[in-house]
Scaffold this motif. Sequence first.
Motif, PDB file in Angstrom:
ATOM      1  N   ILE A   1       0.833  -1.450   0.147  1.00  0.00           N
ATOM      2  CA  ILE A   1       0.201   0.034   0.619  1.00  0.00           C
ATOM      3  C   ILE A   1       0.367   1.090  -0.087  1.00  0.00           C
ATOM      4  N   HIS A   2       2.325   1.354   0.695  1.00  0.00           N
ATOM      5  CA  HIS A   2       2.948   2.466   0.763  1.00  0.00           C
ATOM      6  C   HIS A   2       3.364   2.562  -1.073  1.00  0.00           C
ATOM      7  N   THR A   3       3.812   1.636  -1.215  1.00  0.00           N
ATOM      8  CA  THR A   3       4.713   1.713  -2.270  1.00  0.00           C
ATOM      9  C   THR A   3       4.196   2.211  -3.670  1.00  0.00           C
ATOM     10  N   ALA A   4       2.156   1.823  -3.311  1.00  0.00           N
ATOM     11  CA  ALA A   4       1.137   2.539  -4.450  1.00  0.00           C
ATOM     12  C   ALA A   4       0.812   3.937  -3.620  1.00  0.00           C
ATOM     13  N   LEU A   5       1.378   4.165  -2.934  1.00  0.00           N
ATOM     14  CA  LEU A   5       1.363   5.694  -2.832  1.00  0.00           C
ATOM     15  C   LEU A   5       2.203   6.340  -2.458  1.00  0.00           C
ATOM     16  N   ALA A   6       3.798   5.922  -2.485  1.00  0.00           N
ATOM     17  CA  ALA A   6       4.419   6.553  -3.074  1.00  0.00           C
ATOM     18  C   ALA A   6       5.593   5.898  -3.663  1.00  0.00           C
ATOM     19  N   ASN A   7       5.387   6.142  -4.847  1.00  0.00           N
ATOM     20  CA  ASN A   7       6.009   5.079  -5.197  1.00  0.00           C
ATOM     21  C   ASN A   7       7.050   6.112  -6.075  1.00  0.00           C
ATOM     22  N   PRO A   8       8.059   6.355  -6.878  1.00  0.00           N
ATOM     23  CA  PRO A   8       8.231   7.607  -7.279  1.00  0.00           C
ATOM     24  C   PRO A   8       7.891   8.173  -8.749  1.00  0.00           C
ATOM     25  N   ILE A   9       7.011   7.794  -9.641  1.00  0.00           N
ATOM     26  CA  ILE A   9       6.000   7.505 -11.146  1.00  0.00           C
ATOM     27  C   ILE A   9       4.695   8.139 -10.094  1.00  0.00           C
ATOM     28  N   GLN A  10       4.104   7.553  -9.641  1.00  0.00           N
ATOM     29  CA  GLN A  10       3.174   9.095  -9.239  1.00  0.00           C
ATOM     30  C   GLN A  10       2.188   8.005  -8.224  1.00  0.00           C
ATOM     31  N   PRO A  11       1.261   8.427  -6.980  1.00  0.00           N
ATOM     32  CA  PRO A  11       0.124   7.341  -6.842  1.00  0.00           C
ATOM     33  C   PRO A  11      -0.406   7.179  -6.809  1.00  0.00           C
ATOM     34  N   TRP A  12      -1.042   5.841  -6.444  1.00  0.00           N
ATOM     35  CA  TRP A  12      -2.076   4.921  -6.992  1.00  0.00           C
ATOM     36  C   TRP A  12      -3.195   5.584  -5.975  1.00  0.00           C
ATOM     37  N   LYS A  13      -4.807   5.512  -6.468  1.00  0.00           N
ATOM     38  CA  LYS A  13      -5.837   5.948  -5.257  1.00  0.00           C
ATOM     39  C   LYS A  13      -6.224   5.013  -5.083  1.00  0.00           C
ATOM     40  N   ILE A  14      -6.389   5.447  -3.849  1.00  0.00           N
ATOM     41  CA  ILE A  14      -6.570   3.940  -2.751  1.00  0.00           C
ATOM     42  C   ILE A  14      -7.909   3.949  -1.902  1.00  0.00           C
ATOM     43  N   GLU A  15      -8.675   2.999  -1.721  1.00  0.00           N
ATOM     44  CA  GLU A  15      -9.971   3.278  -0.816  1.00  0.00           C
ATOM     45  C   GLU A  15      -9.740   2.089   0.382  1.00  0.00           C
TER      46      GLU A  15
END
Length: 718
Positions: free
Chosen positions: A494-508
């Motif tokens: 979850i952290h990688t999806a939110l804070a990756n070096p490209i752009q954050p993903w939407k997580i609900e």
Amino acid sequence: MDAKTYTTALAELRTLRDEVKKAQATLARLEAQRDKQIFALAGYEKAKAERIAPAAGLSLADIVRIAPHLAPQPLTASSGPAGTTVTAPVSDHPAAVDVPAPTAEPATAVAVPGALAPALDTRSSTPAVTPPPEPAPPAHPEPAPDALMAQAQEPRTLPSIPEGPEGDAWFAHTPNLASTHPNFTQQARSTVFLDTETGVLVHRDQTIRLDLHAVTAAAILEAVFNVIPDGVERIYITAGDPWHAQAGAHPFLRDAVAAWLNAPIPGWRTDTGRGKDRMAGHFVHARNPVGRYQRENGEQHVEIRSVGEWFDAQGAAPPIVRDAFVLLWKALRAHWPDAVLMGSPSQTGRDLWTRTIPTKGQFADGYPVLSEELRGLLHATAGQGRTELITPPDVPEQLPGLVEYDRTFAYAKHTWKSGVGTPERVTAARFAAWSEKEQTKALFGCGHWHVRVTVPDTWNHVGILPAPAPGERAWHYPRTPKTTFTTWAGGPEIHTALANPIQPWKIEILDGLLWADGKPLDDWSRKLKEAWSSLAAQADLHGDADQRTAAHLASRAVRALLLYGIGSFAQRPRMVTGTTPRTMERDVPPDAEIIGFDNDTITWQRPTGFTRDPNAHPEWAASIWSGARAALLSQRMREDNTHVGALHAPAGTIVAFRTDAVYLTQHHNWPYHGQPGDYLHKGQLNGPVPAPTTEDELLTLRDRGRAALQHTRTTGQA
């Protein structure tokens, strides 16, 4: 071989190729005819999958995939019917079974902002509760026949936690069941090492050459007990794979292995266990089976195992393999004075862990085991290592190169923190009520989250989060922009999806389990890492080539202790293997999977559910697997103040993931210090290289790349 012989052999090979193609076409035609017959039978109003499966020689799941409307109602485990022989309750080799039917998804979800705190280095916004999803449409009528196969290939839906008090009741521990420090020492077993190709047997410091007239279990037991009258309790096969001797006579390797294990042996029968030892019956595995036997009089017990459970012997002679086990034992005894090598690395690894459980302090009474409901949820929703092959057109048909980076002793990097105690339930509403700081802390903690995920509109890189795919316990990693899916994932991902070096993903956030942070595996892992480091140093520096080989194999065995020890915490539902006469096929248990058959006997396996295992901690395995998958994408190298992993390589250059390894088209100067989790440059093929489209093709290129890199390092020439 001269040129003429070579040319003749090529002609013969072409003939074989044509015959194989014809046989494959015939097989495909017969399978299509069989499936058509199954479908026709399924149209009978009283048809049952459990009757059709043994007649077709398929598993129950195979029948249901062809005719989904025949799916049986969930059945509880029961003893085998009359006429059935149960031969293998398996505990050190857990296996997967169908997951329970999913409950309804929670009606409320909270959107996680693109960043939850400045530490994540992404934009911040205020959490907002999304409106409830539209109600599900009414159930469709039974699909038309031509839609059944397509329906069977739809992605499975993962289970969720029931709403209200029913779900809240899951958040408990199993009464009177906890992992505690043992008050006994394991009993060492007399062990020999046998190469069935050469007949070389090593017993203690003696090397004996056996005259094996055959490679059956009967011949092996006869030969070994003839030269060692006092008997042995464990026979490790170092080379030869005798259980594959008759592979050509069976359609699948498992069939050949089952026939080899179950062949009658005069004076012996299948072991039924002894004392507190629950290991009984054979374990049918295509590569590393276990045969367990006992004398008819019950006085002698012996097991035949593959040394491949511990490491790839790489052609090492039995004396070197024995030396590897001796070095392993000595390295472990430096940290555990009561260390004993058991039959498999999973058994040994978990036994060593129990000897690090504290006898004082907060967990002096042990680590309690989760409720069966939560264990079942984690079993169904926590996948293991990432295995993915990315094929054209997502990569070029001709790759500019293929470079392998393999994370050294990877899982040891992720054992420093694990969840302990009773988990909290974090519903969408509760998560929304928290402050941004509290949300950040929760997602950085030890949690397992039910989430709805949306891939960013402009995403052009590999997928980040696992999603359920068609097939039992299959996962894929969606990466198509704007794709939305629901899944479960651990905090690191979850952290990688939110804070990756490209752009954050939407997580609900839909729901979640959150544990208090603890270190239940830290002492165990630290000791194994020290043993591994010591053996790895010996493998590099010892003056004797054979001892270097033995030390290298022993270091690989330490890796297996940690790898399979972690896997054993997951506690898959147990499987029982049994046989039923073909004349009594109706007596095959209705929830059994057919794994082999011949003219006389049907061999099957069936789940027996979760047992009261005091060392079942799937929450720890799930957390480590999640951390390892996340580290394949992005990992910080603190010493070098840099990041490594697939998301730090250009889009379109990632070819494959295989558990601890990533395959790229370009070389990267990622730092390597020989520490757990570091990316080792392990193989390289210079292009052009045809892009692999199957796992076999990838493995072939992998082996070529490793050989090429070794050649370059040895000779200095590419």
